[in-house]
Structures are given as structure tokens and as C-alpha cells.
Design a protein around this motif. Structure first.
Motif, PDB file in Angstrom:
ATOM      1  N   THR A 152     134.844  68.880  40.904  1.00  0.00           N
ATOM      2  CA  THR A 152     133.889  69.959  40.680  1.00  0.00           C
ATOM      3  C   THR A 152     133.100  70.194  41.949  1.00  0.00           C
ATOM      4  N   ILE A 153     132.871  71.448  42.277  1.00  0.00           N
ATOM      5  CA  ILE A 153     132.051  71.795  43.439  1.00  0.00           C
ATOM      6  C   ILE A 153     130.772  72.435  42.936  1.00  0.00           C
ATOM      7  N   VAL A 154     129.648  71.908  43.416  1.00  0.00           N
ATOM      8  CA  VAL A 154     128.330  72.386  43.019  1.00  0.00           C
ATOM      9  C   VAL A 154     127.609  72.871  44.260  1.00  0.00           C
ATOM     10  N   SER A 155     126.998  74.036  44.191  1.00  0.00           N
ATOM     11  CA  SER A 155     126.217  74.553  45.307  1.00  0.00           C
ATOM     12  C   SER A 155     124.833  73.920  45.287  1.00  0.00           C
ATOM     13  N   CYS A 156     124.476  73.255  46.364  1.00  0.00           N
ATOM     14  CA  CYS A 156     123.199  72.536  46.415  1.00  0.00           C
ATOM     15  C   CYS A 156     122.445  72.886  47.695  1.00  0.00           C
ATOM     16  N   VAL A 157     121.157  72.675  47.646  1.00  0.00           N
ATOM     17  CA  VAL A 157     120.316  72.763  48.835  1.00  0.00           C
ATOM     18  C   VAL A 157     120.013  71.329  49.225  1.00  0.00           C
ATOM     19  N   GLY A 158     120.435  70.943  50.412  1.00  0.00           N
ATOM     20  CA  GLY A 158     120.261  69.573  50.853  1.00  0.00           C
ATOM     21  C   GLY A 158     118.852  69.288  51.341  1.00  0.00           C
ATOM     22  N   PRO A 159     118.544  68.007  51.545  1.00  0.00           N
ATOM     23  CA  PRO A 159     117.220  67.642  52.061  1.00  0.00           C
ATOM     24  C   PRO A 159     116.937  68.351  53.386  1.00  0.00           C
ATOM     25  N   GLY A 160     115.796  68.986  53.468  1.00  0.00           N
ATOM     26  CA  GLY A 160     115.408  69.712  54.681  1.00  0.00           C
ATOM     27  C   GLY A 160     115.969  71.113  54.779  1.00  0.00           C
TER      28      GLY A 160
ATOM     29  N   VAL B 100     116.628  75.069  53.548  1.00  0.00           N
ATOM     30  CA  VAL B 100     115.803  76.101  52.928  1.00  0.00           C
ATOM     31  C   VAL B 100     116.671  76.896  51.966  1.00  0.00           C
ATOM     32  N   GLY B 101     116.171  77.084  50.770  1.00  0.00           N
ATOM     33  CA  GLY B 101     116.842  77.928  49.792  1.00  0.00           C
ATOM     34  C   GLY B 101     115.939  79.108  49.464  1.00  0.00           C
ATOM     35  N   MET B 102     116.520  80.207  49.065  1.00  0.00           N
ATOM     36  CA  MET B 102     115.752  81.391  48.694  1.00  0.00           C
ATOM     37  C   MET B 102     116.325  81.953  47.409  1.00  0.00           C
ATOM     38  N   ALA B 103     115.469  82.561  46.620  1.00  0.00           N
ATOM     39  CA  ALA B 103     115.884  83.188  45.372  1.00  0.00           C
ATOM     40  C   ALA B 103     115.126  84.493  45.215  1.00  0.00           C
ATOM     41  N   ALA B 104     115.677  85.378  44.432  1.00  0.00           N
ATOM     42  CA  ALA B 104     115.034  86.664  44.176  1.00  0.00           C
ATOM     43  C   ALA B 104     114.896  86.858  42.676  1.00  0.00           C
ATOM     44  N   LEU B 105     113.728  87.263  42.242  1.00  0.00           N
ATOM     45  CA  LEU B 105     113.496  87.618  40.843  1.00  0.00           C
ATOM     46  C   LEU B 105     113.682  89.124  40.737  1.00  0.00           C
ATOM     47  N   MET B 106     114.736  89.528  40.061  1.00  0.00           N
ATOM     48  CA  MET B 106     115.106  90.935  40.026  1.00  0.00           C
ATOM     49  C   MET B 106     114.656  91.644  38.757  1.00  0.00           C
ATOM     50  N   ASP B 107     114.059  90.902  37.803  1.00  0.00           N
ATOM     51  CA  ASP B 107     113.718  91.520  36.525  1.00  0.00           C
ATOM     52  C   ASP B 107     112.232  91.404  36.197  1.00  0.00           C
ATOM     53  N   LEU B 108     111.393  91.491  37.219  1.00  0.00           N
ATOM     54  CA  LEU B 108     109.952  91.476  36.968  1.00  0.00           C
ATOM     55  C   LEU B 108     109.542  92.758  36.249  1.00  0.00           C
TER      56      LEU B 108
END
Length: 135
Positions: free
Chosen positions: A1-9, A11-19
Motif C-alpha cells: 500500500t502506498i500512502v501520501s504523507c508529509v514527512g517531518p519538517g 510543509v503541507g498545504m490544504a484548501a477548504l473549498m466549501d466555506l
């Protein structure tokens, strides 16, 4: 299984599209996001990357174009790229996307993309590739 992760150090970003429309982003002082901890025995792998990213002037604003490269030994389905325009401090000021539900990217090949246009302009950007692996 491959999981997308943000490693230590990293930077991850996300967008809230349904405000809700009545919420003014300028009135938001801070947001908090909680992520459950998963105890996975994992090993980092490299696979998807974005290359030749550049800005493209469109009537509606600035779009981003480039190539998503599939470095896996398997085909990638539903390729997508999220590009965050960032200010000098690295804070996102806008997000543009390109995604396809139909395209496939064979192993070792690339997928050319162009995002939607942003009204916000920035001197820097960060891109995050995405996709689903075929067996």
C-alpha cells in the motif's frame, strides 16, 4: 500500500473549498486542523513529481502549466496537480488545480497540465502532485 504523507519538517498545504458564502476569509483569525496518528510501518518512496512549472497569463488571471512525471513502475490514474501561490513568507494566497478523471500516465511518462487561473498573483508557488496507482 502506498500512502501520501508529509514527512517531518515538510510543509503541507490544504484548501477548504466549501466555506459558506457569508464567511469572509478576512475575518478568520486562525484555523486548527487535527489529524489522527496512524502507526504505520512505512518506508518513504519517490514517485510523482512536477517539472517545468511556469506561469501562464490568461484573461482570467494567472494559470500554471507544467508536467507531472510518473516515476513509479506502475500506471498512474486520475492525475492531478494542486499549485499554491505563496507570499514571501510562504503563506498561500490562492490555489489552482488541474485534474483528470480519464487520463492515465504510464510508468516513466509525463502528463502535461494547465491549471485554472487565479486572480491572486504571487512571485512564488508550491506544487503538489497526486494520482492513483494501477495494479
Amino acid at each position: 500500500t502506498i500512502v501520501s504523507c508529509v514527512g517531518p519538517g515538510d510543509v503541507g498545504m490544504a484548501a477548504l473549498m466549501d466555506l459558506p458564502a457569508e464567511l469572509a476569509v478576512e475575518d478568520v483569525a486562525f484555523m486548527e486542523y487535527h489529524c489522527p496518528h496512524f502507526a504505520l510501518d512505512v518506508e518513504p518512496v519517490e514517485g510523482l513529481s512536477v517539472h517545468d512549472l511556469r506561469t501562464v497569463r490568461r484573461d482570467a488571471g494567472t494559470a500554471y502549466a507544467g508536467r507531472l512525471l510518473n516515476g513509479f513502475d506502475l500506471t498512474v490514474n486520475r492525475p492531478a496537480v494542486s499549485v499554491f501561490a505563496v507570499d514571501p513568507s510562504g503563506r498561500p494566497v490562492g490555489m489552482a488545480e488541474s485534474r483528470s478523471e480519464l487520463d492515465e500516465v504510464p510508468a516513466g511518462e509525463s502528463w502535461p497540465f494547465e491549471t485554472n487561473a487565479l486572480l491572486e498573483s504571487a512571485d512564488a508557488w508550491v506544487a503538489f502532485p497526486q494520482g492513483a496507482l494501477s495494479r
